[in-house]
Scaffold this motif. Structure first.
Motif, PDB file in Angstrom:
ATOM      1  N   ILE A  11       0.834  -1.209   0.000  1.00 48.28           N
ATOM      2  CA  ILE A  11       0.000   0.000   0.000  1.00 48.28           C
ATOM      3  C   ILE A  11       0.868   1.258   0.000  1.00 48.28           C
ATOM      4  O   ILE A  11       0.668   2.164  -0.815  1.00 48.28           O
ATOM      5  CB  ILE A  11      -0.968  -0.006   1.193  1.00 48.28           C
ATOM      6  CG1 ILE A  11      -1.802  -1.298   1.203  1.00 48.28           C
ATOM      7  CG2 ILE A  11      -1.870   1.222   1.131  1.00 48.28           C
ATOM      8  CD1 ILE A  11      -2.641  -1.510  -0.043  1.00 48.28           C
ATOM      9  N   ASP A  54      -4.946  -0.703  -4.359  1.00 44.79           N
ATOM     10  CA  ASP A  54      -6.069  -0.033  -3.691  1.00 44.79           C
ATOM     11  C   ASP A  54      -6.640  -0.859  -2.552  1.00 44.79           C
ATOM     12  O   ASP A  54      -7.674  -0.511  -1.997  1.00 44.79           O
ATOM     13  CB  ASP A  54      -7.176   0.229  -4.709  1.00 44.79           C
ATOM     14  CG  ASP A  54      -6.687   1.062  -5.880  1.00 44.79           C
ATOM     15  OD1 ASP A  54      -6.439   2.258  -5.681  1.00 44.79           O
ATOM     16  OD2 ASP A  54      -6.532   0.498  -6.984  1.00 44.79           O
ATOM     17  N   GLY A  55      -5.971  -1.946  -2.208  1.00 43.54           N
ATOM     18  CA  GLY A  55      -6.443  -2.772  -1.120  1.00 43.54           C
ATOM     19  C   GLY A  55      -5.767  -4.127  -1.120  1.00 43.54           C
ATOM     20  O   GLY A  55      -4.817  -4.370  -1.877  1.00 43.54           O
ATOM     21  N   LEU A  81      -5.606  -0.546   7.747  1.00 43.46           N
ATOM     22  CA  LEU A  81      -5.910   0.065   6.455  1.00 43.46           C
ATOM     23  C   LEU A  81      -6.714   1.353   6.630  1.00 43.46           C
ATOM     24  O   LEU A  81      -6.453   2.362   5.956  1.00 43.46           O
ATOM     25  CB  LEU A  81      -6.696  -0.915   5.579  1.00 43.46           C
ATOM     26  CG  LEU A  81      -5.893  -2.061   4.960  1.00 43.46           C
ATOM     27  CD1 LEU A  81      -6.844  -3.089   4.336  1.00 43.46           C
ATOM     28  CD2 LEU A  81      -4.904  -1.558   3.913  1.00 43.46           C
ATOM     29  N   ALA A 105      -5.605   5.107   5.607  1.00 46.15           N
ATOM     30  CA  ALA A 105      -6.470   5.893   4.722  1.00 46.15           C
ATOM     31  C   ALA A 105      -6.754   7.268   5.325  1.00 46.15           C
ATOM     32  O   ALA A 105      -6.714   8.295   4.617  1.00 46.15           O
ATOM     33  CB  ALA A 105      -7.778   5.145   4.465  1.00 46.15           C
ATOM     34  N   TYR A 109      -9.354   1.888   1.724  1.00 43.83           N
ATOM     35  CA  TYR A 109      -8.665   0.801   1.051  1.00 43.83           C
ATOM     36  C   TYR A 109      -9.537  -0.444   1.215  1.00 43.83           C
ATOM     37  O   TYR A 109     -10.004  -0.734   2.312  1.00 43.83           O
ATOM     38  CB  TYR A 109      -7.281   0.558   1.664  1.00 43.83           C
ATOM     39  CG  TYR A 109      -6.286   1.647   1.341  1.00 43.83           C
ATOM     40  CD1 TYR A 109      -5.660   1.693   0.102  1.00 43.83           C
ATOM     41  CD2 TYR A 109      -5.989   2.639   2.271  1.00 43.83           C
ATOM     42  CE1 TYR A 109      -4.743   2.695  -0.200  1.00 43.83           C
ATOM     43  CE2 TYR A 109      -5.092   3.648   1.979  1.00 43.83           C
ATOM     44  CZ  TYR A 109      -4.470   3.675   0.739  1.00 43.83           C
ATOM     45  OH  TYR A 109      -3.576   4.669   0.441  1.00 43.83           O
TER      46      TYR A 109
END
Length: 445
Positions: free
Chosen positions: A179, A200-201, A238, A242, A250
């Motif tokens: 990430i 994106d994840g 996550l 973010a 994410y």
């Protein structure tokens, strides 16, 4: 290279009580677009891109743009990232364990680049990661997730998830590597932030918590509790990252099994679904070519056997919301040779896996389409069960073709499911025939 779903052993046979297993409305090829979900709904279309496909198959990220698939996909899952014996996400050039060359070091020429520009020797990011970044720039809204594990690389998940400290360390390492994009330096490639904004994840492909997977994959009874805690830890970290970047979110997803025994051994369904954006259901490998008799591998319905509908119902009964269930579809077939007993070949004894291009008993759809078109094989269909197979009197291949996928996408719309997932994108035809069938089907066309 067998780091994918093709390496899965067949799950032990068990009966699924499907009271509506053969309801005609559920398998109609022309399912009404106004049914639950409808043609106006946005569905997830998740395709796995294999790291190793750039070699023997010569399937590049650019091919997704050339064949039209990139414009139809909502998500690409990059298969796979590995977890070390120390419980960390890692990469490098380690045969059988990591391939940094394919990931971010390998230069591509202009003809194989999404943007039509050749890589230079001194750019920090090359390889598949750079091409995925270019693909996202060309197709805004397309999301790319790193898929962790797979059949062969789930080896160390159980140890890594064992304690709160080990879970925190694992998650932090995965976020740092994928990430934040802090790649190991490899000559001029890599470095801090080199792969930032590629992913994106994260997709969790632990096969399987609480029950047997590959021969060297450890599992223990407490995996179910620990997997739940691991999902929570990923969601927490996550979300925190973010917020620090003022990014909305994410995504966090998982690949999950079909067998009720495996679901119950490893998945606290209600709890994990709170933290997962969606799950990709195993919709294939219900039977595999290593078994002594031919059988369906991906039927929509099957009486007293594994099926897509049985998988959907098993997850719903345990508390999974329908809109978070994404149906897995195979872009490949399972095959047997030495089939005896005549008829259409289904359910007959066989001598072993059928010869194939890459691995015995496993063949890409693009190759099976050629067999079907050759006239040497007859296409058979179980219209009520929603599956198809090829048989030439000796060799049988069970697979999904566009007609089967139209039935399945009608089922997705009727049942209000979250969308479709496919393993794997490199097995489709050069013009993306299966991807097109899924896209049209989910739009009710």
């Amino acid at each position: 290279m067998r780091r994918s779903m093709l390496g899965r052993l067949a799950v032990a046979a068990c009966s699924l009580s499907l009271l509506t297993a053969f309801a005609p409305a559920a398998v109609g090829a022309d399912a009404d677009a106004s049914a639950a979900g409808g043609s106006g709904r946005s569905y997830r279309k998740v395709g796995y891109f294999t790291q190793w496909g750039v070699y023997g198959r010569d399937f590049q990220v650019q091919d997704l743009d050339a064949n039209g698939s990139a414009g139809k996909l909502t998500h690409i899952n990059y298969a796979f990232g590995n977890v070390s014996a120390e419980g960390r996400c890692f990469t490098g050039n380690v045969p059988g364990k990591a391939d940094a060359w394919a990931d971010y070091a390998r230069p591509l020429d202009a003809a194989n680049s999404v943007d039509g520009v050749a890589d230079t020797w001194d750019q920090p990011l090359a390889g598949n990661f750079n091409q995925l970044r270019e693909l996202k720039a060309k197709h805004p809204g397309l999301k790319v997730l790193i898929s962790l594990g797979g059949w062969s690389w789930s080896t160390h998940f159980s140890d890594a998830a064992l304690t709160p400290a080990s879970r925190k360390a694992l998650v932090a390492s995965c976020i740092d590597l994928y990430i934040k994009g802090n790649l190991p330096q490899d000559g001029t490639r890599g470095g801090a932030g080199a792969a930032a904004d590629v992913f994106d994840g994260i997709d969790l492909d632990w096969e399987w918590p609480g029950s047997a997977g590959d021969t060297d994959t450890k599992y223990r009874p407490e995996d179910k509790r620990n997997f739940t805690a691991l999902v929570k830890e990923f969601r927490t970290q996550l979300d925190a990252y973010a917020r620090s970047r003022k990014k909305a979110r994410y995504e966090l997803t998982a690949f999950v099994p079909t067998a009720p025994a495996k679901i119950d051994a490893g998945f606290d369904v209600r709890r994990i679904m709170r933290d997962l954006d969606f799950v990709n259901l195993q919709g294939y490998d219900f039977h595999v070519s290593g078994e002594p008799r031919t059988a369906q591998q991906s039927a929509l319905y099957a009486r007293d056997d594994f099926s897509v509908h049985g998988t959907v119902e098993a997850w719903k009964r345990r508390g999974a919301p329908a809109h978070k269930l994404v149906m897995g579809m195979p872009f490949y077939g399972q095959g047997w040779t030495g089939v005896v007993g005549g008829g259409d070949g289904m359910g007959r004894p066989a001598t072993g896996p059928a010869p194939a291009t890459w691995a015995a008993g496993y063949e890409d759809y693009k190759a099976l389409k050629k067999l079907a078109d050759s006239g040497a094989y007859q296409v058979h269909r179980d219209r009520r069960g929603g599956h198809a197979w090829l048989f030439d009197g000796t060799t049988l291949w069970t697979y999904d073709d566009p007609r089967v996928l139209r039935v399945k996408t009608g089922y997705i719309r009727e049942m209000g499911l979250g969308g479709a997932m496919f393993w794997s994108l490199d097995a489709d035809t050069a013009d993306g025939e299966l991807m097109t069938a899924v896209d049209r089907g989910l739009r009710g066309r």
